[in-house]
Design a protein around this motif. Structure first.
Motif, PDB file in Angstrom:
ATOM      1  N   LEU A  35      -7.369  10.039   9.220  1.00  0.00           N
ATOM      2  CA  LEU A  35      -6.390  10.893   9.211  1.00  0.00           C
ATOM      3  C   LEU A  35      -6.519  11.943   7.723  1.00  0.00           C
ATOM      4  CD1 LEU A  35      -3.165   8.609   8.958  1.00  0.00           C
ATOM      5  CD2 LEU A  35      -3.712  10.871  10.388  1.00  0.00           C
ATOM      6  N   ALA A  36      -7.289  10.939   6.763  1.00  0.00           N
ATOM      7  CA  ALA A  36      -7.522  12.172   5.450  1.00  0.00           C
ATOM      8  C   ALA A  36      -8.615  12.959   5.686  1.00  0.00           C
ATOM      9  CB  ALA A  36      -8.251  11.198   4.550  1.00  0.00           C
TER      10      ALA A  36
ATOM     11  N   PRO B  44      -2.439   3.584  11.562  1.00  0.00           N
ATOM     12  CA  PRO B  44      -1.640   3.826  10.635  1.00  0.00           C
ATOM     13  C   PRO B  44      -0.307   4.218  10.631  1.00  0.00           C
ATOM     14  CG  PRO B  44      -3.624   5.032  10.435  1.00  0.00           C
ATOM     15  CD  PRO B  44      -3.484   4.382  11.799  1.00  0.00           C
TER      16      PRO B  44
ATOM     17  N   ARG C  27       0.732  -1.319  -0.119  1.00  0.00           N
ATOM     18  CA  ARG C  27      -0.133  -0.030   0.026  1.00  0.00           C
ATOM     19  C   ARG C  27       0.795   1.240  -0.017  1.00  0.00           C
ATOM     20  NH1 ARG C  27      -4.793   1.488   0.131  1.00  0.00           N
ATOM     21  NH2 ARG C  27      -5.715   3.512   1.163  1.00  0.00           N
TER      22      ARG C  27
ATOM     23  N   THR D 277      -7.548   5.469  11.897  1.00  0.00           N
ATOM     24  CA  THR D 277      -7.642   4.805  10.646  1.00  0.00           C
ATOM     25  C   THR D 277      -7.153   5.875   9.562  1.00  0.00           C
ATOM     26  OG1 THR D 277      -9.974   5.864  10.294  1.00  0.00           O
ATOM     27  CG2 THR D 277      -9.526   3.685  11.610  1.00  0.00           C
ATOM     28  N   GLU D 278      -6.820   5.432   8.541  1.00  0.00           N
ATOM     29  CA  GLU D 278      -6.433   6.388   7.290  1.00  0.00           C
ATOM     30  C   GLU D 278      -7.684   7.179   6.783  1.00  0.00           C
ATOM     31  OE1 GLU D 278      -5.202   4.396   3.701  1.00  0.00           O
ATOM     32  OE2 GLU D 278      -3.453   3.281   4.742  1.00  0.00           O
ATOM     33  N   ARG D 279      -8.807   6.788   6.893  1.00  0.00           N
ATOM     34  CA  ARG D 279      -9.994   7.741   6.621  1.00  0.00           C
ATOM     35  C   ARG D 279      -9.881   8.750   7.464  1.00  0.00           C
ATOM     36  NH1 ARG D 279     -14.544   9.488   8.467  1.00  0.00           N
ATOM     37  NH2 ARG D 279     -16.236  10.084   6.939  1.00  0.00           N
TER      38      ARG D 279
ATOM     39  N   ARG E  68      -5.627   7.165  -1.431  1.00  0.00           N
ATOM     40  CA  ARG E  68      -4.534   6.376  -1.543  1.00  0.00           C
ATOM     41  C   ARG E  68      -3.283   7.206  -0.924  1.00  0.00           C
ATOM     42  NH1 ARG E  68      -4.482   4.964  -7.964  1.00  0.00           N
ATOM     43  NH2 ARG E  68      -6.481   4.065  -8.275  1.00  0.00           N
ATOM     44  N   PRO E  69      -2.595   6.812   0.193  1.00  0.00           N
ATOM     45  CA  PRO E  69      -1.711   7.382   1.084  1.00  0.00           C
ATOM     46  C   PRO E  69      -0.365   7.971   0.100  1.00  0.00           C
ATOM     47  CG  PRO E  69      -1.589   4.890   1.431  1.00  0.00           C
ATOM     48  CD  PRO E  69      -2.628   5.131   0.843  1.00  0.00           C
TER      49      PRO E  69
ATOM     50  N   PHE F 278      -3.162  12.252   0.947  1.00  0.00           N
ATOM     51  CA  PHE F 278      -3.361  11.227   0.227  1.00  0.00           C
ATOM     52  C   PHE F 278      -3.691  11.922  -1.301  1.00  0.00           C
ATOM     53  CE2 PHE F 278      -4.677  10.178   4.325  1.00  0.00           C
ATOM     54  CZ  PHE F 278      -4.632   8.711   4.667  1.00  0.00           C
TER      55      PHE F 278
ATOM     56  N   ILE G 205       2.803   7.263   6.162  1.00  0.00           N
ATOM     57  CA  ILE G 205       2.189   8.346   5.438  1.00  0.00           C
ATOM     58  C   ILE G 205       2.543   9.775   5.608  1.00  0.00           C
ATOM     59  CG2 ILE G 205      -0.163   9.198   4.786  1.00  0.00           C
ATOM     60  CD1 ILE G 205      -0.969   6.455   6.158  1.00  0.00           C
TER      61      ILE G 205
ATOM     62  N   VAL H 149       2.862   6.391   9.818  1.00  0.00           N
ATOM     63  CA  VAL H 149       3.341   7.586   9.479  1.00  0.00           C
ATOM     64  C   VAL H 149       4.664   7.928   9.601  1.00  0.00           C
ATOM     65  CG1 VAL H 149       0.727   8.382  10.279  1.00  0.00           C
ATOM     66  CG2 VAL H 149       2.876   8.630  11.750  1.00  0.00           C
TER      67      VAL H 149
END
Length: 463
Positions: free
Chosen positions: A346-347, A257, A50, A342-344, A385-386, A354, A299, A259
């Protein structure tokens, strides 16, 4: 013809081969990294890639070099410019280190995403700061600057070929071979005897200063493969009897995640070096200046996310000083309390970078897409996508430097520091030192504009 990225890939490969011959433990590090990566890929499948394809991760390296003057730094910029590498970021290790590390640094690397995908070779490049009176008094500064002015690190032929490769974007095969030969040789460890008295004078100030200003050449200080599980690599290297530094620098291991950047290394090894004594005799000595580092990349964080990261480091320091306990456990607890899990998150919280892409297989139900980023993600219009963190952390870099020093050196904090910044460094290298946040923002924003165009939105979606 060799294009710039082909020159970069070939240089990174040959440099790695050379360093492996000079520091055999580095070859062990590369082998163990490959084993760990293969095991992670086998266990996690596509999820392991990923943050970069396994071919990229396997080939990935960063090196570190040290120079003494702005002129030498400018010449380094010309050599790496031939490889399509730009200076990115300003790092002041004088302030990040508890011990005496009198250098400021930048990193030369590719900046376009397609170039990073081809070969993401980076070189963390540090420059000595003789003008800083906290480390060098007036007399020692004059001696040091005179010594540095008298040496030549890079032959004129190498610099001429570098300028041509940068201007034309490529070199014919024969010239490329000559360039690569000269470039790799310029970073080999010299066998010339060191002036023992001069080296030891600088070493009392800083081992880093001695490694830069106590010799008439430069060399690769370390090379760094990338690994997908740095904790497992640390364990396996220790099992093989290789002494690692005490900790893994950077964020802690946790269930959320990955980072930024985690780094560790094996300790610098005693290497034989000829020394010239005051009476002219050449004797056998030993120095500990080179080591093997390994990294795990996560990330990239936005300015807001990075501010949180820096605040957490301060809170870890405070809690460790006040209550004691295991630093990694303290860090993990603070991460779980404060960092999105979660990545979500973070976004949508605007704390990490991302790129965003329209999903081609979304059911066509006639609904119009929402304007918000979170809604587009939740309703399956787009995916995130990171963006991999391609840069460095000053405190982690200083921590690696410090962990491989046998002495703390000396530092007179009653003196005022000489100011260096990104603008000063841009003037020294003769080209703009790029801001890493701006590079990540440009990449993210381009993807959001693409999403807006494909979904016929009035403007790029916002968090």
């Amino acid at each position: 013809m060799f294009s710039q990225w082909q020159l970069r890939a070939a240089f990174a490969h040959r440099l790695s081969e050379m360093y492996g011959r000079e520091v055999p433990a580095y070859t062990t590090l590369v082998d163990v990294s490959r084993e760990v990566n293969e095991d992670v890929l086998r266990t996690e499948g596509a999820g392991a890639e990923r943050l970069g394809s396994i071919s990229r991760v396997t080939a990935e390296r960063h090196g570190a070099i040290r120079v003494g003057t702005p002129e030498e730094l400018n010449q380094v910029a010309r050599i790496f410019g031939a490889l399509g590498m730009r200076p990115v970021g300003f790092y002041d290790l004088r302030e990040a280190a508890a011990s005496a590390v009198p250098v400021v640094s930048t990193a030369f690397r590719p900046v376009a995403s397609e170039e990073l995908a081809r070969n993401p070779f980076r070189v963390f490049t540090s420059m000595l700061t003789p003008a800083d009176p906290r480390f060098f008094d007036t007399g020692l500064r004059a001696r040091l600057e005179r010594f540095l002015a008298e040496r030549q690190l890079f032959p004129p032929d190498l610099l001429a070929l570098a300028d041509r490769a940068e201007a034309e974007g490529e070199l014919p095969d024969a010239d490329a071979e000559r360039f690569l030969h000269l470039a790799v040789r310029a970073f080999e460890l010299s066998t010339e005897p060191l002036d023992q008295g001069w080296y030891e004078t600088l070493e009392r100030v800083s081992a880093v200063a001695a490694d830069i200003g106590g010799v008439r050449s430069t060399h690769i200080n370390h090379l760094t493969p990338r690994v997908l599980d740095i904790d497992e690599l640390y364990r396996r290297m220790t099992e093989r009897g290789i002494t690692m530094i005490d900790t893994i620098q950077g964020p802690p291991r946790w269930d959320g995640p990955d980072v930024l950047l985690r780094q560790t290394s094996f300790r610098a090894l005693d290497e034989p070096r000829p020394m010239r004594t005051a009476d002219g005799r050449v004797t056998s000595g030993a120095l500990r200046v080179r080591f093997g580092e390994v990294e795990a990349r996560g990330i990239a964080l936005t300015r807001r996310g990075r501010a949180l990261y820096d605040d957490l480091l301060t809170r870890i320091d405070d809690r460790e000083a006040k209550d004691g306990g295991d630093r990694q456990e303290i860090a993990r607890a603070l991460w779980e309390e404060n960092l999105p899990a979660t990545e979500r998150e973070l976004a949508t919280s605007g704390q990490a970078f991302f790129t965003y892409h329209v999903l081609p297989d979304r059911p066509r139900d006639g609904a119009r897409p929402p304007a918000g980023l979170a809604e587009l993600l939740d309703q399956g219009w787009i995916e995130a996508r990171p963006i991999v963190y391609e840069d460095f952390l000053p405190r982690s870099a200083a921590g690696i430097f410090q962990s491989n020093l046998s002495e703390q050196g000396s530092r007179n904090d009653t003196q005022s520091a000489v100011r260096y910044d990104s603008d000063w460094l841009s003037g020294a290298v003769g080209r703009e030192v790029l801001d890493p946040f701006s590079l990540y923002e440009r990449q993210r924003n381009a993807s959001l504009e693409q999403v807006a165009g494909e979904l016929h939105l009035p403007g790029p979606p916002t968090a």
